[in-house]
Design an enzyme around this catalytic site. Structure first.
Site, PDB file in Angstrom:
ATOM      1  N   ARG A 115      14.856 -16.455 -34.868  1.00 12.71           N
ATOM      2  CA  ARG A 115      15.280 -16.284 -36.244  1.00 12.71           C
ATOM      3  C   ARG A 115      16.792 -16.297 -36.338  1.00 12.71           C
ATOM      4  O   ARG A 115      17.453 -15.415 -35.791  1.00 12.71           O
ATOM      5  CB  ARG A 115      14.773 -14.946 -36.791  1.00 12.71           C
TER       6      ARG A 115
ATOM      7  N   ASP B 289      14.349  -9.464 -45.688  1.00 15.16           N
ATOM      8  CA  ASP B 289      13.084  -9.029 -46.287  1.00 15.16           C
ATOM      9  C   ASP B 289      13.321  -7.914 -47.301  1.00 15.16           C
ATOM     10  O   ASP B 289      14.016  -6.941 -47.006  1.00 15.16           O
ATOM     11  CB  ASP B 289      12.134  -8.488 -45.217  1.00 15.16           C
TER      12      ASP B 289
ATOM     13  N   ASP C 161      16.753 -13.369 -41.057  1.00 18.88           N
ATOM     14  CA  ASP C 161      15.581 -12.948 -41.816  1.00 18.88           C
ATOM     15  C   ASP C 161      16.034 -11.882 -42.808  1.00 18.88           C
ATOM     16  O   ASP C 161      16.669 -10.905 -42.402  1.00 18.88           O
ATOM     17  CB  ASP C 161      14.622 -12.284 -40.825  1.00 18.88           C
TER      18      ASP C 161
ATOM     19  N   ARG D 266      18.007 -21.111 -41.001  1.00 17.26           N
ATOM     20  CA  ARG D 266      16.656 -20.786 -40.582  1.00 17.26           C
ATOM     21  C   ARG D 266      15.762 -21.997 -40.775  1.00 17.26           C
ATOM     22  O   ARG D 266      15.804 -22.646 -41.802  1.00 17.26           O
ATOM     23  CB  ARG D 266      16.132 -19.628 -41.407  1.00 17.26           C
TER      24      ARG D 266
HETATM   25  N1  LIG Z   1      12.716  -6.427 -32.991  1.00 14.39           N
HETATM   26  C1  LIG Z   1      12.403  -7.348 -33.898  1.00 14.39           C
HETATM   27  N2  LIG Z   1      11.347  -8.155 -33.672  1.00 14.39           N
HETATM   28  C2  LIG Z   1      11.019  -9.104 -34.585  1.00 14.39           C
HETATM   29  C3  LIG Z   1      11.774  -9.261 -35.782  1.00 14.39           C
HETATM   30  C4  LIG Z   1      12.873  -8.392 -35.985  1.00 14.39           C
HETATM   31  O1  LIG Z   1      13.580  -8.456 -37.012  1.00 14.39           O
HETATM   32  N3  LIG Z   1      13.153  -7.462 -35.023  1.00 14.39           N
HETATM   33  N4  LIG Z   1      11.431 -10.224 -36.697  1.00 14.39           N
HETATM   34  C5  LIG Z   1      10.406 -11.037 -36.463  1.00 14.39           C
HETATM   35  C6  LIG Z   1      10.069 -12.080 -37.431  1.00 14.39           C
HETATM   36  O2  LIG Z   1      10.072 -11.637 -38.711  1.00 14.39           O
HETATM   37  C7  LIG Z   1       9.587 -10.953 -35.256  1.00 14.39           C
HETATM   38  N5  LIG Z   1       9.964  -9.921 -34.363  1.00 14.39           N
END
Ligand SMILES: Nc1nc2c(c(=O)[nH]1)N=C(CO)CN2
Length: 156
Positions: free
Chosen positions: A92, A97, A95, A83
């Site tokens: 990405r 979280d 990610d 990343r």
């Molecule tokens: N559908 C979806 N859209 C996103 C995602 C994600 O995990 N799923 N993560 C993001 C940046 O954190 C921005 N947009």
């Protein structure tokens, strides 16, 4: 110590050296450790400016780390997957979280738990409501099932 439970949201919309976004999430899950349950990996339309669909999932993870210590480890895994720093809403590779913690609410200079935006994100709440429908958000006092039911039907 028995440890705490965490709900961790995973997302990817780029290929990595582990392969497709879906393969990337599976590789990340193997690296996480302490994974007790994983939702199905779903394909979701991008929220924000990215044009590429995401692979998303949520995992329930057992750990005796504090939220800050777990965050440090998640950041290291994200870095390992390539990343790039500073692209907040771009593509990405991976990610990770921290969404919920069985200890309740946590706030440090680096991290707020529950995740500030998770109540508006179907790609997080959908899998969470499958894995832990009765888990109560310590802020709103609503369960995951209730939070999902409140979402407008068209939100990603
Ligand atoms: N559908 C979806 N859209 C996103 C995602 C994600 O995990 N799923 N993560 C993001 C940046 O954190 C921005 N947009």
């Amino acid at each position: 110590m028995d440890g705490a439970s965490y709900a961790i949201a995973l997302g990817s919309n780029r290929r990595t050296r582990y392969g497709s976004p879906r393969a990337t999430l599976n590789a990340a899950l193997a690296m996480l450790g302490g994974v007790e349950r994983v939702s199905p990996i779903i394909e979701t339309p991008p929220l924000g400016p990215s044009r590429r669909r995401f692979a998303n999932a949520v995992a329930l993870v057992r750990s005796d780390e504090t939220p800050d210590a777990l965050l440090t480890r998640l950041k290291a895994i994200e870095r390992d997957f390539g990343r790039r720093a500073g692209r907040r809403w771009g593509e990405r590779a991976l990610d990770l979280d921290i969404v919920l913690w069985s200890g309740g609410a946590w706030a440090s200079s680096r991290l707020t738990v529950p995740h500030r935006a998770f109540r508006e994100r179907r790609f997080v709440l959908g899998p969470l409501a499958v894995l832990a429908p009765g888990w109560r958000d310590p802020i709103s006092r609503r369960t995951m099932r209730q939070l999902l039911a409140r979402l407008a039907p068209y939100r990603a």
